[in-house]
Design an enzyme around this catalytic site. Structure first.
Site, PDB file in Angstrom:
ATOM      1  N   CYS A   1       9.005  -3.671   1.070  1.00 43.88           N
ATOM      2  CA  CYS A   1       7.508  -4.437   0.935  1.00 43.88           C
ATOM      3  C   CYS A   1       6.906  -5.009   2.235  1.00 43.88           C
ATOM      4  O   CYS A   1       7.626  -5.876   2.855  1.00 43.88           O
ATOM      5  CB  CYS A   1       7.688  -5.303  -0.457  1.00 43.88           C
TER       6      CYS A   1
ATOM      7  N   ASN B   1       9.851   9.328   1.780  1.00 38.22           N
ATOM      8  CA  ASN B   1       8.793   8.710   1.004  1.00 38.22           C
ATOM      9  C   ASN B   1       7.834   8.420   2.098  1.00 38.22           C
ATOM     10  O   ASN B   1       8.160   8.069   3.323  1.00 38.22           O
ATOM     11  CB  ASN B   1       9.249   7.437   0.382  1.00 38.22           C
ATOM     12  N   GLY B   2       6.385   8.590   1.517  1.00 39.76           N
ATOM     13  CA  GLY B   2       5.412   8.076   2.597  1.00 39.76           C
ATOM     14  C   GLY B   2       4.462   9.343   2.764  1.00 39.76           C
ATOM     15  O   GLY B   2       4.868  10.306   3.638  1.00 39.76           O
TER      16      GLY B   2
HETATM   17  C1  LIG Z   1      -0.209  -0.745  -4.523  1.00 36.59           C
HETATM   18  C2  LIG Z   1       0.908  -0.557  -3.974  1.00 36.59           C
HETATM   19  C3  LIG Z   1       1.997  -1.426  -4.662  1.00 36.59           C
HETATM   20  C4  LIG Z   1       3.432  -1.154  -4.005  1.00 36.59           C
HETATM   21  N1  LIG Z   1       4.356  -1.949  -4.479  1.00 36.59           N
HETATM   22  C5  LIG Z   1       5.654  -1.882  -4.413  1.00 36.59           C
HETATM   23  C6  LIG Z   1       6.846  -2.429  -4.864  1.00 36.59           C
HETATM   24  O1  LIG Z   1       6.703  -3.008  -5.745  1.00 36.59           O
HETATM   25  N2  LIG Z   1       8.042  -1.987  -4.571  1.00 36.59           N
HETATM   26  C7  LIG Z   1       8.310  -1.150  -3.475  1.00 36.59           C
HETATM   27  O2  LIG Z   1       9.627  -0.756  -3.056  1.00 36.59           O
HETATM   28  N3  LIG Z   1       7.552  -0.544  -2.877  1.00 36.59           N
HETATM   29  C8  LIG Z   1       6.337  -0.667  -3.199  1.00 36.59           C
HETATM   30  N4  LIG Z   1       4.958  -0.115  -2.540  1.00 36.59           N
HETATM   31  C9  LIG Z   1       5.248   1.114  -1.624  1.00 36.59           C
HETATM   32  C10 LIG Z   1       5.523   2.455  -2.202  1.00 36.59           C
HETATM   33  O3  LIG Z   1       6.505   2.618  -3.155  1.00 36.59           O
HETATM   34  C11 LIG Z   1       5.640   3.500  -1.119  1.00 36.59           C
HETATM   35  O4  LIG Z   1       6.737   3.285  -0.405  1.00 36.59           O
HETATM   36  C12 LIG Z   1       4.291   3.565  -0.374  1.00 36.59           C
HETATM   37  O5  LIG Z   1       3.185   3.465  -0.982  1.00 36.59           O
HETATM   38  C13 LIG Z   1       4.421   5.024   0.564  1.00 36.59           C
HETATM   39  O6  LIG Z   1       4.333   6.139  -0.200  1.00 36.59           O
HETATM   40  P1  LIG Z   1       3.133   6.772  -0.443  1.00 36.59           P
HETATM   41  O7  LIG Z   1       2.263   7.299   0.796  1.00 36.59           O
HETATM   42  O8  LIG Z   1       3.666   8.091  -1.368  1.00 36.59           O
HETATM   43  O9  LIG Z   1       2.171   6.043  -1.408  1.00 36.59           O
HETATM   44  C14 LIG Z   1       3.561  -0.300  -2.938  1.00 36.59           C
HETATM   45  C15 LIG Z   1       2.661   0.665  -2.343  1.00 36.59           C
HETATM   46  C16 LIG Z   1       1.426   0.480  -2.986  1.00 36.59           C
HETATM   47  C17 LIG Z   1       0.284   1.201  -2.444  1.00 36.59           C
END
Ligand SMILES: Cc1cc2nc3c(=O)[nH]c(=O)nc-3n(C[C@H](O)[C@H](O)[C@H](O)COP(=O)(O)O)c2cc1C
Length: 345
Positions: free
Chosen positions: A102, A202-203
Site C-alpha cells: 500500500c 499484478n498491475g
Molecule cells: C482504491 C484502491 C484500494 C486499494 N487497497 C488495497 C489494499 O487494501 N491492500 C492492498 O494490498 N492493495 C490495495 N490496493 C492495490 C491493488 O491491490 C493493486 O495492487 C493495484 O491497484 C494495482 O493493480 P491494478 O492495476 O489491477 O488495479 C488498492 C488499490 C486501489 C485502486
C-alpha cells in the site's frame, strides 16, 4: 497452490471496494480467489472488547465466496502475530495475506504498507512472526520496492520462499510510481523465475486479453486484477472463455443493471442500508456509462438512500431501454475512462 488453480486469476484487495458483496459478484463470475480489504493489525491485535461494526465488517465472509485470504497490515511483529492468531481462530479464511504494497501517504507515513520495503530486515521479522502464528497458508503482497534505487522485492521474495509462504503477489511498480507509469514486466519475469513458490503478477491489467498477455509475458503463476474488475467484474468469466477458445459476450444493459441491483442487495446485508446505497453511486458510475440516458440515472441516484428506491430507479431505467430496444453500450457515450483515476485514498 493450496486451493488455487495454476494459473489463477484473482481479485486484488482494494480498500473500500472489495468487501464481501463485491467479492461475491466476482466469485460468481469465476474469480479463483480474493482478499479482504486491509485489516489494521494494531486495532485487531489489541482489541479487548467487541469490535466496532465498521471494523468487524472488513472481516465478514459471505457463504458463497470462494478462496479468501484475510489481509493484515502493520509493522509490529507481535501485533501482526496476534492478529494472525485471531483471524485464524475465526475459522473463516483460507489464508493470511500481508500487505507490503500500500502506497497511501497515511499508511507509509507511519511506516506501514510499502514503507516496509525500505526496511527489509523488519519486513522479514514481520513475515516470520505471522508464519509462526498461524496454521493457515501465508501470502505476501508487495511492490517491486520503494523506488528505483531500492528494489527489495527479490530479497523479500527469497525470504517468503524460505519461510514457506504459499504465494506472493507483486505489483510491478515501485511505491514512488503509485498507480501509474510503466509496469516493469521484465522485473516481474525475473522475480517469478527466481523463487520456488508461485508468484502472481499484478498491475495495470485492463481486460481479459491483457490479463492473458501479462501472464504469458511475466511467466507468473497467476494474475491479480484490481481496478479493471471494478469496471468489468465479468473479466474473470471473459478470461475463462478466452482460455477455452469461446467468444466473449458483450455485456448489455440487462446484465449491468441486474448486477448493480444484486450488488446493492448483497451490500445491504452487511452494512447500514444508507451507507451501502450511497456507495452504489461509485459502482453505478463504473458500470452504466455508455448506456443511453445513463447520466440522468447517475444524477437521480443522488436523491436515493434506500434499497427499494435504488431498485425502482434501475428497474424503471432498464424497462425504458428494453422498450426502446436500446440495450447496447455506445462507445461514443463512454467517457474516456482511465484506470489511473481510481486510486487509493
Ligand atoms: C482504491 C484502491 C484500494 C486499494 N487497497 C488495497 C489494499 O487494501 N491492500 C492492498 O494490498 N492493495 C490495495 N490496493 C492495490 C491493488 O491491490 C493493486 O495492487 C493495484 O491497484 C494495482 O493493480 P491494478 O492495476 O489491477 O488495479 C488498492 C488499490 C486501489 C485502486
Amino acid at each position: 497452490m493450496d486451493g488455487l488453480p495454476n494459473p489463477c486469476f484473482v481479485l486484488a484487495p482494494m480498500d473500500g471496494m472489495t468487501h464481501a458483496s463485491f467479492r461475491t459478484i466476482c466469485f460468481e463470475y469465476g474469480a479463483d480467489g480474493a482478499t479482504t480489504e486491509m485489516i489494521q493489525s494494531l486495532a485487531l491485535g489489541r482489541a479487548k472488547k467487541r469490535l466496532s461494526a465498521a471494523f468487524a465488517e472488513t472481516m465478514i465472509r459471505y457463504p458463497d465466496e470462494g478462496n479468501l485470504a484475510a489481509q493484515l497490515i502493520g509493522r509490529n511483529p507481535a501485533m501482526m502475530a496476534e492478529s494472525a492468531r485471531r483471524l485464524t481462530a475465526m475459522e473463516r479464511f483460507d489464508a493470511i495475506d500481508i500487505n507490503m504494497g500500500c502506497p497511501a501517504r497515511k499508511v507509509v507515513g507511519s511506516g506501514n504498507g510499502a514503507a516496509l520495503m525500505k526496511e527489509p530486515e523488519l519486513a522479514i521479522e514481520v513475515m516470520r512472526a505471522v508464519r509462526e502464528a498461524t496454521v493457515l497458508p501465508v501470502r505476501l503482497k508487495m511492490r517491486l520496492g520503494w523506488d528505483a534505487e531500492h528494489i527489495t522485492a527479490p530479497q523479500l521474495a527469497r525470504a517468503a520462499d524460505e519461510l514457506g509462504f504459499q504465494s506472493i503477489v507483486v505489483h510491478g511498480r515501485t511505491r514512488t510510481q503509485m498507480y501509474s507509469g510503466d509496469v516493469n514486466v521484465e522485473a516481474l519475469r525475473e522475480l517469478c523465475a527466481s523463487v520456488r513458490i508461485p508468484v502472481l503478477a499484478n498491475g495495470g491489467v485492463t481486460c481479459a486479453e491483457d490479463a492473458l498477455a501479462f501472464l504469458e509475458k511475466t511467466g507468473a503463476a497467476g494474475v491479480s486484477i484490481g481496478r479493471a474488475a471494478l469496471k468489468q467484474p465479468w473479466v474473470f468469466d471473459d478470461i475463462r472463455r478466452l482460455r477455452a477458445g469461446e467468444a466473449v459476450p458483450k455485456r448489455l444493459a440487462p446484465e449491468r443493471v441486474r448486477l448493480l441491483i444484486r450488488l446493492a442487495t448483497l451490500a445491504c446485508g452487511h452494512r447500514p442500508e444508507k451507507v451501502a446505497i450511497s456507495e452504489m453511486r461509485k459502482f453505478s458510475g463504473w458500470l452504466l456509462p455508455g448506456l443511453t440516458g445513463y447520466r440522468e440515472v447517475l444524477l437521480a441516484l443522488n436523491g436515493i438512500a434506500d434499497l427499494e428506491g435504488y431498485r425502482r430507479l434501475l428497474e424503471g431505467y432498464l424497462n425504458g431501454l428494453e422498450r426502446a430496444n436500446d440495450l447496447e453500450v455506445h462507445p461514443e457515450l463512454t467517457p474516456e475512462a482511465s484506470l489511473d483515476t481510481v486510486r487509493q485514498r
